[in-house]
Design a protein around this motif. Sequence first.
Motif, PDB file in Angstrom:
ATOM      1  N   ILE A  75       0.842  -1.203   0.000  1.00 37.41           N
ATOM      2  CA  ILE A  75       0.000   0.000   0.000  1.00 37.41           C
ATOM      3  C   ILE A  75       0.876   1.252   0.000  1.00 37.41           C
ATOM      4  CG2 ILE A  75      -1.678   1.338   1.343  1.00 37.41           C
ATOM      5  CD1 ILE A  75      -2.805  -1.472   2.254  1.00 37.41           C
ATOM      6  N   ARG A  76       1.945   1.245   0.789  1.00 34.90           N
ATOM      7  CA  ARG A  76       2.875   2.392   0.796  1.00 34.90           C
ATOM      8  C   ARG A  76       3.469   2.604  -0.590  1.00 34.90           C
ATOM      9  NH1 ARG A  76       4.400   0.510   5.763  1.00 34.90           N
ATOM     10  NH2 ARG A  76       6.175  -0.647   4.930  1.00 34.90           N
ATOM     11  N   HIS A  92      -7.011   0.095  -2.700  1.00 34.13           N
ATOM     12  CA  HIS A  92      -6.005  -0.926  -2.965  1.00 34.13           C
ATOM     13  C   HIS A  92      -6.491  -2.289  -2.458  1.00 34.13           C
ATOM     14  CE1 HIS A  92      -2.231  -2.982  -3.334  1.00 34.13           C
ATOM     15  NE2 HIS A  92      -1.635  -1.891  -3.787  1.00 34.13           N
ATOM     16  N   PRO A  93      -6.369  -3.341  -3.261  1.00 31.72           N
ATOM     17  CA  PRO A  93      -6.809  -4.673  -2.830  1.00 31.72           C
ATOM     18  C   PRO A  93      -6.055  -5.200  -1.607  1.00 31.72           C
ATOM     19  CG  PRO A  93      -6.170  -4.685  -5.161  1.00 31.72           C
ATOM     20  CD  PRO A  93      -5.896  -3.317  -4.638  1.00 31.72           C
ATOM     21  N   ALA A  94      -4.863  -4.679  -1.344  1.00 28.14           N
ATOM     22  CA  ALA A  94      -4.107  -5.136  -0.180  1.00 28.14           C
ATOM     23  C   ALA A  94      -4.778  -4.771   1.141  1.00 28.14           C
ATOM     24  CB  ALA A  94      -2.691  -4.576  -0.221  1.00 28.14           C
ATOM     25  N   PHE A  95      -5.733  -3.826   1.106  1.00 30.36           N
ATOM     26  CA  PHE A  95      -6.469  -3.502   2.328  1.00 30.36           C
ATOM     27  C   PHE A  95      -7.271  -4.705   2.816  1.00 30.36           C
ATOM     28  CE2 PHE A  95      -5.779   1.020   1.288  1.00 30.36           C
ATOM     29  CZ  PHE A  95      -5.371   1.465   2.525  1.00 30.36           C
ATOM     30  N   ALA A  96      -7.774  -5.533   1.912  1.00 28.94           N
ATOM     31  CA  ALA A  96      -8.502  -6.743   2.317  1.00 28.94           C
ATOM     32  C   ALA A  96      -7.552  -7.710   3.028  1.00 28.94           C
ATOM     33  CB  ALA A  96      -9.149  -7.411   1.107  1.00 28.94           C
ATOM     34  N   THR A  97      -6.367  -7.885   2.481  1.00 28.78           N
ATOM     35  CA  THR A  97      -5.369  -8.744   3.124  1.00 28.78           C
ATOM     36  C   THR A  97      -4.999  -8.193   4.486  1.00 28.78           C
ATOM     37  OG1 THR A  97      -4.471  -9.404   0.987  1.00 28.78           O
ATOM     38  CG2 THR A  97      -3.036  -9.696   2.895  1.00 28.78           C
ATOM     39  N   LEU A  98      -4.817  -6.889   4.558  1.00 27.98           N
ATOM     40  CA  LEU A  98      -4.471  -6.232   5.818  1.00 27.98           C
ATOM     41  C   LEU A  98      -5.539  -6.488   6.875  1.00 27.98           C
ATOM     42  CD1 LEU A  98      -2.533  -4.345   7.335  1.00 27.98           C
ATOM     43  CD2 LEU A  98      -3.772  -2.432   6.328  1.00 27.98           C
ATOM     44  N   ARG A  99      -6.789  -6.314   6.502  1.00 34.18           N
ATOM     45  CA  ARG A  99      -7.902  -6.510   7.432  1.00 34.18           C
ATOM     46  C   ARG A  99      -7.975  -7.973   7.901  1.00 34.18           C
ATOM     47  NH1 ARG A  99     -11.291  -4.291   4.474  1.00 34.18           N
ATOM     48  NH2 ARG A  99     -11.961  -6.108   3.336  1.00 34.18           N
ATOM     49  N   GLU A 100      -7.916  -8.911   6.970  1.00 37.45           N
ATOM     50  CA  GLU A 100      -8.022 -10.334   7.317  1.00 37.45           C
ATOM     51  C   GLU A 100      -6.834 -10.793   8.153  1.00 37.45           C
ATOM     52  OE1 GLU A 100      -8.328 -12.172   3.487  1.00 37.45           O
ATOM     53  OE2 GLU A 100     -10.247 -11.199   3.070  1.00 37.45           O
ATOM     54  N   SER A 101      -5.642 -10.373   7.781  1.00 38.19           N
ATOM     55  CA  SER A 101      -4.447 -10.790   8.511  1.00 38.19           C
ATOM     56  C   SER A 101      -4.404 -10.186   9.912  1.00 38.19           C
ATOM     57  CB  SER A 101      -3.195 -10.397   7.734  1.00 38.19           C
ATOM     58  OG  SER A 101      -3.162 -11.095   6.504  1.00 38.19           O
ATOM     59  N   THR A 102      -4.875  -8.967  10.046  1.00 41.44           N
ATOM     60  CA  THR A 102      -4.922  -8.338  11.369  1.00 41.44           C
ATOM     61  C   THR A 102      -5.860  -9.111  12.286  1.00 41.44           C
ATOM     62  OG1 THR A 102      -4.398  -6.174  10.453  1.00 41.44           O
ATOM     63  CG2 THR A 102      -5.464  -6.206  12.612  1.00 41.44           C
ATOM     64  N   ALA A 103      -7.021  -9.492  11.785  1.00 42.06           N
ATOM     65  CA  ALA A 103      -7.962 -10.273  12.593  1.00 42.06           C
ATOM     66  C   ALA A 103      -7.369 -11.622  12.975  1.00 42.06           C
ATOM     67  CB  ALA A 103      -9.276 -10.459  11.834  1.00 42.06           C
ATOM     68  N   GLU A 104      -6.715 -12.275  12.028  1.00 41.28           N
ATOM     69  CA  GLU A 104      -6.112 -13.579  12.308  1.00 41.28           C
ATOM     70  C   GLU A 104      -4.972 -13.450  13.321  1.00 41.28           C
ATOM     71  OE1 GLU A 104      -4.073 -17.373  10.062  1.00 41.28           O
ATOM     72  OE2 GLU A 104      -4.997 -15.814   8.859  1.00 41.28           O
ATOM     73  N   ALA A 105      -4.119 -12.458  13.139  1.00 42.20           N
ATOM     74  CA  ALA A 105      -3.008 -12.248  14.075  1.00 42.20           C
ATOM     75  C   ALA A 105      -3.540 -11.972  15.475  1.00 42.20           C
ATOM     76  CB  ALA A 105      -2.123 -11.100  13.600  1.00 42.20           C
ATOM     77  N   ARG A 106      -4.600 -11.194  15.577  1.00 42.81           N
ATOM     78  CA  ARG A 106      -5.187 -10.880  16.879  1.00 42.81           C
ATOM     79  C   ARG A 106      -5.696 -12.153  17.561  1.00 42.81           C
ATOM     80  NH1 ARG A 106      -9.688  -8.009  15.633  1.00 42.81           N
ATOM     81  NH2 ARG A 106      -8.378  -6.341  14.885  1.00 42.81           N
TER      82      ARG A 106
END
Length: 135
Positions: A75-76, A92-106
Motif C-alpha cells: 500500500i505504501r 487498494h486490494p491489499a487492504f482486504a489482506t491487511l484486514r483479514e491478517s490483522t484479525a487472524e493475528a489478533r
Amino acid sequence: MSHHTRGRKAEPRPVADPIRAVPKPPKDMTPEAKKEWARVMPVLVERRVLSEADLAAVERYCDATGDIAIARARIRKDGDYVANRLGELKRHPAFATLRESTAEARRWAAELGLTPASRSRAGAHEDDADNPLDL
C-alpha cells in the motif's frame, strides 16, 4: 441462568514438557514472518508455555503478522487507491489482506498469551509491564 464462555480463550500456563530453546523458523516462512518469529519466540520459550504441539500456532501467528507487513508495504508503494482495468480508482486490494491478517493475528496472539488482556487472564506477573510482545 447460563454461563457464557463464547470467545473466552484458554489461559496460557507453563506446560509439563516445554520447549527450552528457540527453534529455527520454518524454511518456507517469508522474511517478514521470520522477523516476527525471532521477536516472539524467545519470550514464549522463556515463559515455558509452548510444547512441540504449539509450534503450528506460533507459525500461523507469524505468518499473519508477516502478511500485515507485506500488505502495508504494498500500500505504501502503490498508494491507497489504484486504477482498475477500466481506469477507475479503487481502494487498494491489499487492504482486504491487511484486514483479514490483522484479525487472524489478533486471534492467534490471544491464544498464545501475546496481548495484555490475555496475559492478565492468565495471571501474568507485574514484571511483564515492559513486555516487548505487547500488541
